[in-house]
Design an enzyme around this catalytic site. Sequence first.
Site, PDB file in Angstrom:
ATOM      1  N   ASP A 104      63.732  -9.979 -16.796  1.00 46.24           N
ATOM      2  CA  ASP A 104      63.497  -8.567 -16.495  1.00 46.24           C
ATOM      3  C   ASP A 104      64.796  -7.832 -16.181  1.00 46.24           C
ATOM      4  OD1 ASP A 104      61.622  -6.364 -15.763  1.00 46.24           O
ATOM      5  OD2 ASP A 104      62.515  -6.654 -13.777  1.00 46.24           O
ATOM      6  N   GLU A 112      65.031  -8.436 -21.549  1.00 42.54           N
ATOM      7  CA  GLU A 112      64.491  -7.076 -21.511  1.00 42.54           C
ATOM      8  C   GLU A 112      65.666  -6.189 -21.128  1.00 42.54           C
ATOM      9  OE1 GLU A 112      63.248  -3.472 -19.900  1.00 42.54           O
ATOM     10  OE2 GLU A 112      63.359  -5.040 -18.376  1.00 42.54           O
TER      11      GLU A 112
END
Length: 638
Positions: free
Chosen positions: A308, A361
Amino acid sequence: MLDLLPTMEQLDLFTEGDLFQAYKLFGAHIEKRDGVIGVRFTVWVPNAKSVHVVGDFNGWIGEQHRMHKVEEYGVWNIFIPHLVEGDLYKYEIHTMSNQVLLKSDPYAFFSEKRPQTASIVKSLNHYHWQDDNWQSEKRKSNVHAKPMNIYEVHLGSWKKRNNEGLSYEQLADELVEYVIGMGYTHIELLPLMEHPYDRSWGYQITGYYSLTSRYGTPEQFMYFVDRCHQNGIGVILDWVPGHFCKDEHGLRQFDGTPLYEHEDMMKAEKPLWGTLSFDYNKPEVVSFLISNALFWMDVYHIDGFRVDAVASMINLNFDKPRHQHIKNKNGSTENLEALQFIKKLNETVFQYFPDALMMAEDSSDWPLVSAPTYDGGLGFNFKWNMGWMNDMLRYMETDSIFRPYEHKLITFSLLYAFSENYVLPFSHDEVVHGKKSMLNKMPGDYWQKFANLRLIYSYQMTHPGKKLNFMGSELAQFEEWKDLEQIDWMLLNFEMHDKYQQFVKELNFFYKLEPALWELDSYPSGFQWMDANNDKDCIISFIRKGDDEESILVICNFTALVHQNYLIGVNMPGVYEEIFNSDELKYGGSGQKNGRVKAQLKSCNFQDFSIQLTIPPLATIMFKRVPAVPKEIEGEIK
C-alpha cells in the site's frame, strides 16, 4: 514453524537489519524448559528502565514477572512456566521519564477482539496444509505469462449475517465457491492484520503479526487460504509497511521514545492519515518489517502482497502542506532510507519465495518500479497502473458526444504500457468518499449506463496488463461501497443487474481461455494498433497476440451510435469470427451481431485487407481468424 531460542547470532542479525525470521525470536513462544511447559517472551525495548509481563495469569500485576535485558541489544526476555495457549498478556514498560505504558506485543500472533487490546499466547503450528499441488504448480509457472484477474474483497462487508461479517470458515465455503464460479483467478484481501478501528478497513495497524480476530482464528484463516489453493485461487494480502496508527497500545512511542517511528516528527508524521511513518533507518525496524512479509507467506501461505501507498513511502513530502516540506541530505525530496528498504524487502522476499507476487500500489512517476534491483529497479514484479485508471475513469465519465475531444485518454496508456509490469485496477478507492459507484460514474440513460459499464470492463480485459476489480462491481451497484453493510446482492433480482453479472462471469472465463489476452502482457510484441486515431467516431481497434501467434482483433465503440458496413483493417486474409460481443441481448445489449465475415483485398488502417462490420453502440467486439471454413457454410459468411 519452529520456535527457536534466542542466540547472540540472531540478536546480531536483528540489530543489523538482517534477521528475516524475527517472529521466531520475538513475541510469545510456548516452550519446554527443564521439563516444564511455559512461554518465552522476547521484546525489543531499548530505552526502558524495566519491562514486565502482565496478564490474566498474574492479575495484571507485573512485579513477579520482570524481564531480563540483554543490554547491548535492547532486548528483554523471560520464561514464565505453566502458561498455556490462550493466556492474555501485555508488556508493562517503565520508561526513563517514569511513565508506565501498557503495550500490546508487536510480534503477537493473535489478539483480543476489538475493542479489547490484549495480546494472546498462540501457537501457529496446529494446521496441516493440503496445498502441495498448488505450491508445486506455482513454482513451475511464469506469473507474467499467466492470466491474472483479481477479485478485491473487504471481508467484513462482502456478506453479512446478523449484522456481522462471515467467519473465515464460512468465507472458505461461500466466497471461494463464488470466486470460482465467477471465473476470477485471485482474491485480494484488504489488510487482515489486527487494527482497532473497523472503518480504517485494516490500513491503520497495531498488530502486524496478529491476524484480526474479527472473523475467527488463525487456523480458520489457514483453512480459508488452503481452500483457495486447493481450488486454484491465489491469495494476495494488502500490506501496509508505510505507516502505523497512533493508538496507545500500539507501536507509537513504544518505550516512551520514538522507536518504530522516526524521531524527527517532520519525517514521522503523515498528516493526511493521522499516522506515523516507520523509521527505515533503524535496522531493528527493517528486521521487523521484512520478517513480517516473510511471516505471512511462511505461516499463512499468502501468495503475495499489494504493498500500500508506495508513493507515500518514497516521497518525503507526500501530501504534506508546504510548510512541512523537507529535503534529504542530497537536497532532493525522495526518502533514501525508504528506497533502500523497499529494494531490500523485494530482494529478500524473492530470495525466500521466488514465485511471490509483490505489487506496488504506486501513484508516483518513479521509474522501473517493477524492474529487478540488479537492473536499477525497486524490485517489485508488478505495479498498479494508476495513470490508466485515472484516464479511463475521466474519459468514461465524459458524455459520449464530448468524447472526441478527450480521445487521447483512451490511447495514451499504450505509450508506456510496457515500461512496467502493470495491473489495471478499479479498486475500492474508486467507489467511496463521494466518487460514486462504477455504474453511476457512467453517463447517459439507464440503458447507456450499463452499456458504458460493459464497455469499460471489456476494454480493461483486453488492454495489456493484469486485472483487478473490487467486490460489488460485478453486480453493477448504483450506490458506493457501504463498508458497514454487505454488497447489494438484492440487485440480482433485477433483470439488468442479473444480466450484467452474467456478462462479467462470461468475460472472466473468456479471458482465462484466451492466451492472446495475457501471455505477452509485458511485451510490445503482444499488442498492435489497427486504428488508434479515429477520434471522430470514438472507435479504436487493436490486436492482442499470444506466444503461438494466434491473435484476437478487438474493436471498441465509445459512442451510442451504431455503424453499419464499417471497415476495419486486418493483417491477414481469411474468415474472421466474432467470438465476444458486449452488446449481446443476454447481457442487456441491443443485439447487434456480426457472426463470420470474410476479409476483402481492400486496404484500410495501413493494412492490405479489411473486414466490413456492424459496430454496436457503446460496445466491445472481438474477432478471431478462422483457419478454414467448411464449404457448406461459406454462403452464410458476409
